[in-house]
Design a protein around this motif. Structure first.
Motif, mmCIF file in Angstrom:
data_model
loop_
_atom_site.group_PDB
_atom_site.id
_atom_site.type_symbol
_atom_site.label_atom_id
_atom_site.label_comp_id
_atom_site.label_asym_id
_atom_site.label_seq_id
_atom_site.Cartn_x
_atom_site.Cartn_y
_atom_site.Cartn_z
ATOM 1 N N ASP A 209 -68.657 -29.784 -35.913
ATOM 2 C CA ASP A 209 -69.950 -29.092 -35.777
ATOM 3 C C ASP A 209 -70.673 -29.471 -34.492
ATOM 4 N N LEU A 210 -69.892 -29.645 -33.428
ATOM 5 C CA LEU A 210 -70.471 -29.981 -32.133
ATOM 6 C C LEU A 210 -70.598 -28.769 -31.222
ATOM 7 N N ARG A 211 -70.094 -27.628 -31.688
ATOM 8 C CA ARG A 211 -70.234 -26.381 -30.892
ATOM 9 C C ARG A 211 -70.207 -25.182 -31.830
ATOM 10 N N ALA B 181 -64.117 -30.031 -31.610
ATOM 11 C CA ALA B 181 -65.582 -29.931 -31.511
ATOM 12 C C ALA B 181 -66.145 -29.010 -32.584
ATOM 13 N N ARG B 182 -65.480 -27.876 -32.816
ATOM 14 C CA ARG B 182 -65.959 -26.969 -33.873
ATOM 15 C C ARG B 182 -65.855 -27.625 -35.240
ATOM 16 N N GLY C 192 -61.621 -27.982 -28.181
ATOM 17 C CA GLY C 192 -62.540 -26.989 -28.734
ATOM 18 C C GLY C 192 -62.439 -26.934 -30.252
#
Length: 388
Positions: A386-388, A382-383, A379
């Motif tokens: 910039d994927l979530r 991903a943050r 997580g």
């Protein structure tokens, strides 16, 4: 964000230091200070070893000289950590304090705390634990519920921390406590970091047995525990930034892929004694693949150490090292066992593999949990991308 793993090379002084550390460890093994073939958590050996490491100037070596450090580089410290891990040295007593608690205090604690605590860590006198995870929230630090209620002269702590390594032996904890409710706009708000004397009344440590028989993890219960104002670490309600910075130290080191290395080392020794092994594709491909993977993880980890040395905060890169490294070292004993099946089990070198594999299969389940679960790490990655 763009990921960046700089191609860092260890300078010559690191190689010279490596030889010094290897000589020191060989002498301590010969003297019986510890046995690399029997690396169980022995607190007596760990405390004795900490004093000897301190006498060599190898604890707090990157810290300011004003606090007892030597202002050496992160890359030099990296080499020391590697050699300690490969030798299976009993570093438990000082390792957390050296790796992350000390640097956190240097950056965020009051001068009086620095002057009091840091020189004692450097002398090998203090053991630290980290109070972050809690029951029912694990690595989701946003969900922390243990409270620090302001009172005259400080705070009163109530709540529970869990999976707290060596809390039952530690002198101090750096703990994350909720001092305000999170806001709708900022779930990170409201967490405060405090330095806690583990001998304070109201603290109960309940050891948690592990599959291998060790009891290094703990549930730590706080019941009306008083912490003075002077033990505040950083900003009230703003500790999330501090915690993520601290975890960059915890997640990126060689301990994130070398915890089960001894099984691979034993396999290489055993294969080296087999005539014709260099022509056997099972060994050349199997061992070669494992060594190349290890080399890649090490290069990434060294790169993060270089970033830390330059004052950067490689939070995402550290999370990647921890995720890839712990998954790899968790699987390593299984891969070694599969390759060892082609060797003559009557040979002592092959029996040594089995001893290492048995021990490391017992510790492997915790590797992808401690320091942040795989799910939490992905997580963060991903943050960061910039994927979530």
């Amino acid at each position: 964000m763009t990921l960046q793993f700089d191609p860092v090379r260890l300078p010559a002084r690191c190689q010279a230091l490596r030889e010094e550390v290897r000589t020191f460890l060989a002498e301590e093994i010969k003297a019986g200070t510890f046995d690399p073939e029997n690396p169980g958590v022995d607190e007596t050996n760990s405390v004795l070893f900490a004093k000897k490491v301190a006498a060599k100037g190898l604890i707090g070596m990157t810290w300011p000289k004003a606090y007892g450090g030597q202002e050496r580089s992160f890359l030099e410290r990296y080499v020391v950590t590697e050699e300690m891990l490969v030798a299976r040295a009993p570093t438990r007593h000082f390792f957390v304090a050296d790796r992350q608690s000390g640097p956190t205090l240097i950056r965020y604690a009051s001068e009086s705390i620095k002057q009091d605590i840091l020189p004692r860590i450097v002398r090998g006198e203090l053991c630290f634990c980290i109070g972050m995870s809690e029951p029912n929230s694990g690595s989701d630090l946003f969900a922390a519920k243990a409270k620090a209620t302001p009172v005259d002269g400080g705070w009163v702590l109530n709540g529970t921390k869990i999976w707290t390594t060596l809390a039952h032996k530690a002198d101090y904890m750096i703990g994350l406590f909720r001092t305000s409710a999170p806001t709708k706009e900022n779930r990170r708000h409201g967490l405060t970091s405090l330095l806690i004397d583990m001998k304070t009344a109201g603290i109960t440590c309940n050891p948690i047995a592990q599959i291998g028989g060790e009891k290094e993890f703990n549930e730590v219960v706080f019941e009306d525990v008083f912490v003075p104002t002077s033990h505040l670490i950083g900003e009230i309600d703003g500790a999330w930034k501090q915690a993520t910075s601290e975890l960059a130290y915890e997640r990126s080191g060689p301990e994130r892929f070398l915890d089960t290395f001894s099984a691979l080392d034993a396999l290489v020794d055993a294969v080296d004694g087999v005539d014709g092994a260099e022509d056997d594709a099972r060994f050349t491909v199997g061992v070669g693949r494992l060594v190349s993977q290890l080399h890649t993880l090490r290069r990434m980890s060294v790169s993060v150490a270089g970033m830390l040395a330059s004052g950067r905060e490689p939070i995402v890169e550290a999370a990647i090292v921890k995720d890839l490294g712990t998954v790899w070292e968790q699987e390593l004993p299984h891969r070694v066992r599969d390759l060892a099946a082609f060797l003559d089990e009557a040979r002592p070198a092959v029996q040594a593999i089995q001893r290492h594999v048995t021990h490391e299969l017992h510790i492997a389940p915790k590797l992808t949990v401690q320091g942040g679960t795989t799910e939490i790490l992905r997580g963060i990655i991903a943050r960061g991308l910039d994927l979530r």
